[in-house]
Design a protein around this motif. Structure first.
Motif, PDB file in Angstrom:
ATOM      1  N   LEU A  70       0.896  -1.080   0.317  1.00 35.16           N
ATOM      2  CA  LEU A  70       0.285  -0.159  -0.142  1.00 35.16           C
ATOM      3  C   LEU A  70       0.589   1.043   0.188  1.00 35.16           C
ATOM      4  O   LEU A  70       0.379   1.867  -0.414  1.00 35.16           O
ATOM      5  N   GLU A  71       2.569   1.295   0.592  1.00 31.36           N
ATOM      6  CA  GLU A  71       2.923   2.470   0.691  1.00 31.36           C
ATOM      7  C   GLU A  71       3.720   2.149  -0.886  1.00 31.36           C
ATOM      8  O   GLU A  71       3.541   3.418  -1.510  1.00 31.36           O
ATOM      9  N   GLU A  76       3.081   5.767  -5.855  1.00 40.02           N
ATOM     10  CA  GLU A  76       2.602   5.248  -7.078  1.00 40.02           C
ATOM     11  C   GLU A  76       1.783   6.316  -7.500  1.00 40.02           C
ATOM     12  O   GLU A  76       2.192   6.980  -8.826  1.00 40.02           O
ATOM     13  N   THR A  77       1.110   6.283  -6.523  1.00 43.38           N
ATOM     14  CA  THR A  77      -0.333   7.565  -7.292  1.00 43.38           C
ATOM     15  C   THR A  77      -0.352   8.893  -7.159  1.00 43.38           C
ATOM     16  O   THR A  77      -0.478   9.437  -7.656  1.00 43.38           O
ATOM     17  N   LEU A  81       0.345  11.584 -10.408  1.00 40.77           N
ATOM     18  CA  LEU A  81      -0.731  12.786  -9.798  1.00 40.77           C
ATOM     19  C   LEU A  81      -0.201  13.594  -9.949  1.00 40.77           C
ATOM     20  O   LEU A  81      -0.056  14.830 -10.824  1.00 40.77           O
ATOM     21  N   GLU A  82       1.575  14.057  -9.164  1.00 43.63           N
ATOM     22  CA  GLU A  82       1.928  14.845 -10.083  1.00 43.63           C
ATOM     23  C   GLU A  82       2.526  15.077 -11.314  1.00 43.63           C
ATOM     24  O   GLU A  82       2.495  15.955 -11.521  1.00 43.63           O
ATOM     25  N   ALA A  83       2.188  13.913 -11.840  1.00 39.80           N
ATOM     26  CA  ALA A  83       2.836  13.321 -13.619  1.00 39.80           C
ATOM     27  C   ALA A  83       1.697  14.586 -13.854  1.00 39.80           C
ATOM     28  O   ALA A  83       1.532  15.537 -15.142  1.00 39.80           O
ATOM     29  N   ILE A  84       0.186  13.838 -13.652  1.00 41.32           N
ATOM     30  CA  ILE A  84      -0.963  14.735 -13.990  1.00 41.32           C
ATOM     31  C   ILE A  84      -1.041  16.131 -13.740  1.00 41.32           C
ATOM     32  O   ILE A  84      -1.630  16.981 -14.453  1.00 41.32           O
ATOM     33  N   ARG A  85      -0.104  16.665 -12.792  1.00 39.14           N
ATOM     34  CA  ARG A  85      -0.497  17.590 -12.601  1.00 39.14           C
ATOM     35  C   ARG A  85       0.149  18.607 -13.108  1.00 39.14           C
ATOM     36  O   ARG A  85      -0.347  19.508 -14.145  1.00 39.14           O
ATOM     37  N   LEU A  86       1.110  17.607 -13.284  1.00 43.19           N
ATOM     38  CA  LEU A  86       2.425  18.457 -14.409  1.00 43.19           C
ATOM     39  C   LEU A  86       1.734  18.906 -15.691  1.00 43.19           C
ATOM     40  O   LEU A  86       2.171  19.973 -16.057  1.00 43.19           O
ATOM     41  N   GLN A  87       1.756  17.854 -16.443  1.00 45.80           N
ATOM     42  CA  GLN A  87       0.885  17.783 -17.482  1.00 45.80           C
ATOM     43  C   GLN A  87      -0.496  18.732 -17.702  1.00 45.80           C
ATOM     44  O   GLN A  87      -0.337  19.330 -18.512  1.00 45.80           O
TER      45      GLN A  87
END
Length: 139
Positions: A70-71, A76-77, A81-87
Motif C-alpha cells: 500500500l505504501e 506510485e499514485t 498525480l504529480e505527473a498529471i498535475r504537471l501535464q
C-alpha cells in the motif's frame, strides 16, 4: 472360626504371584501405552504451539507486506498525480498562449478591417462630396 496359618500363607503367596503376573503382563504394557499416549499428546501440543507461532508470524508478514504494498501504491499514485498535475499545468499554459495568440490575431484582423473600412468610407465620402459639389454647381 479359626485362622489357619497355612491357608493364610498360601493366600498371601498366591496374591503376590498374581500381582507379579499382573504387573508383568498387564500393568507394564498399559503404563507403557499411557506413557506413549502422553508423549504423543505433548508432541502434538508442541507442534500446535509451533504452528500457532508460525501462523502468527505469517499473519504479521502478510500485514507487513500489505503495508509495504500500500505504501508503494500510494507513492506510485502520488507520482502519477504529480505527473498529471504537471501535464495539466503545461496544457493550461499552452491554452493560455493559444488564447493570447488568437486574441492578438483578432486584434490585428479587426484593426486591419477597421483601416480598410475607414479607407472605403474616406473614398466614398470624397466621391459623395464631389457629387454633392457637382450637384450644387449645376443646380
Amino acid at each position: 472360626m479359626t485362622i489357619q496359618l497355612s491357608v493364610t500363607v498360601w493366600t498371601v503367596v498366591c496374591f503376590v504371584l498374581l500381582m507379579l503376573i499382573l504387573h508383568n503382563l498387564l500393568f507394564k504394557p498399559v503404563l507403557a501405552l499411557l506413557d506413549k499416549r502422553n508423549k504423543r499428546i505433548e508432541d502434538a501440543a508442541k507442534k500446535k504451539a509451533e504452528y500457532d507461532a508460525l501462523q502468527s508470524k505469517n499473519e504479521s508478514l502478510i500485514i507487513e507486506s500489505k503495508k509495504v504494498f500500500l505504501e508503494n501504491k500510494l507513492k506510485e499514485t502520488k507520482e502519477e498525480l504529480e505527473a498529471i498535475r504537471l501535464q495539466s499545468k503545461a496544457d493550461v499554459e499552452k491554452a493560455q498562449e493559444l488564447r493570447l495568440k488568437t486574441v492578438d490575431n483578432y486584434r490585428i484582423k479587426t484593426d486591419s478591417e477597421q483601416e480598410e473600412i475607414l479607407k472605403i468610407l474616406e473614398e466614398h465620402s470624397v466621391s459623395l462630396a464631389q457629387t454633392f459639389a457637382n450637384s450644387l454647381i449645376k443646380g
